[in-house]
Design a protein around this motif. Structure first.
Motif, PDB file in Angstrom:
ATOM      1  N   ALA A 172       0.787  -1.287  -0.111  1.00  0.00           N
ATOM      2  CA  ALA A 172       0.028  -0.065  -0.002  1.00  0.00           C
ATOM      3  C   ALA A 172       0.826   1.175  -0.012  1.00  0.00           C
ATOM      4  O   ALA A 172       0.304   2.291   0.457  1.00  0.00           O
ATOM      5  CB  ALA A 172      -1.104   0.092   1.243  1.00  0.00           C
ATOM      6  N   GLU A 179      -0.474   4.677  -1.273  1.00  0.00           N
ATOM      7  CA  GLU A 179      -1.778   5.369  -0.593  1.00  0.00           C
ATOM      8  C   GLU A 179      -1.330   6.412   0.298  1.00  0.00           C
ATOM      9  O   GLU A 179      -1.791   7.612   0.358  1.00  0.00           O
ATOM     10  CB  GLU A 179      -2.478   4.275   0.241  1.00  0.00           C
ATOM     11  N   ARG A 180      -0.181   6.651   0.953  1.00  0.00           N
ATOM     12  CA  ARG A 180       0.236   7.451   1.972  1.00  0.00           C
ATOM     13  C   ARG A 180       0.492   9.011   1.147  1.00  0.00           C
ATOM     14  O   ARG A 180       0.442   9.949   1.736  1.00  0.00           O
ATOM     15  CB  ARG A 180       1.623   7.056   2.768  1.00  0.00           C
ATOM     16  N   GLU A 218      -1.779   6.222  -7.182  1.00  0.00           N
ATOM     17  CA  GLU A 218      -2.133   5.140  -7.727  1.00  0.00           C
ATOM     18  C   GLU A 218      -1.292   4.649  -8.621  1.00  0.00           C
ATOM     19  O   GLU A 218      -0.812   5.393  -9.578  1.00  0.00           O
ATOM     20  CB  GLU A 218      -3.734   4.950  -8.126  1.00  0.00           C
TER      21      GLU A 218
END
Length: 212
Positions: A115, A118-119, A123
């Motif tokens: 992930a 995401e931070r 994308e």
């Protein structure tokens, strides 16, 4: 097909060639993207074909580019058994894959398991390797994401170019995953898609080469 679409490369084979992948023909028609503009489909279009099984033949037709009113390509028909055999053969064959392509495949597989973007409000788009650039790969990401394109919200595409060596592809992919997930990737990438107005709204400079 290059004569009707030259805005970008063909779709990566690994997105087309896998068990029961999009090139497999069924009675129900299936639309398949064969190529996408380097900047992004939402910017400069893509090439689509509809594949369907018609008795003992496979038909490629209903060509489409969202960026064009009409595609000047005829309908193509293939013997169904020969077509299926060739798709299955190509699915199992990775002899076409050169070192940079292998690194790109492994890197994308690893990055999609994390992930990490995401931070940063991003994308992952794709990790590509092209024959005319045998010693590098290109990582594409969207900010804030592809959904912004469909929603009509400001968006940008970024491109990061990474050099590839003759080192073992798996080792290179592991090292790149460690390096890339340690910082905001936008700081080492260039804006390559979107618009000057979107760049202004999102707080990024629009590349000089795109200015008119």
């Amino acid at each position: 097909m290059a004569e009707v679409f030259d805005e970008g490369p063909g779709e990566d084979p690994r997105y087309l060639l896998f068990p029961d992948g999009p090139l497999h023909a069924h009675a129900s028609p299936r639309e398949v993207r064969l190529a996408e503009a380097t900047c992004t489909e939402g910017c400069c279009g893509a090439l689509y074909v509809t594949i369907r099984r018609d008795d003992e033949q496979v038909v490629w037709g209903a060509w489409r580019n969202p960026d064009e009113d009409e595609i000047d390509l005829p309908e193509f028909r293939f013997d169904a058994q020969q077509y299926q055999a060739e798709v299955e053969r190509a699915t199992l064959d990775r002899s076409w894959e050169w070192p940079a392509r292998a690194v790109a495949r492994l890197l994308e597989e690893e990055l999609r398991r994390t992930a990490w973007l995401e931070r940063w409000g991003c994308e992952l788009g794709s990790v590509s390797a092209w024959l005319w650039e045998p010693d590098q790969i290109n990582l594409f990401l969207f900010h804030p994401g592809r959904a912004a394109i469909k929603d009509g919200r400001p968006w940008l595409q970024f491109r990061m170019t990474l050099d590839i060596s003759s080192e073992d592809p798996a080792d290179q992919a592991d090292r790149l995953v460690e390096e890339l997930t340690a910082f905001d990737p936008r700081m080492a990438a260039d804006v390559c898609g979107g618009s000057p107005e979107f760049a202004r709204q999102l707080g990024y400079p629009w590349p000089q080469r795109h200015r008119t």
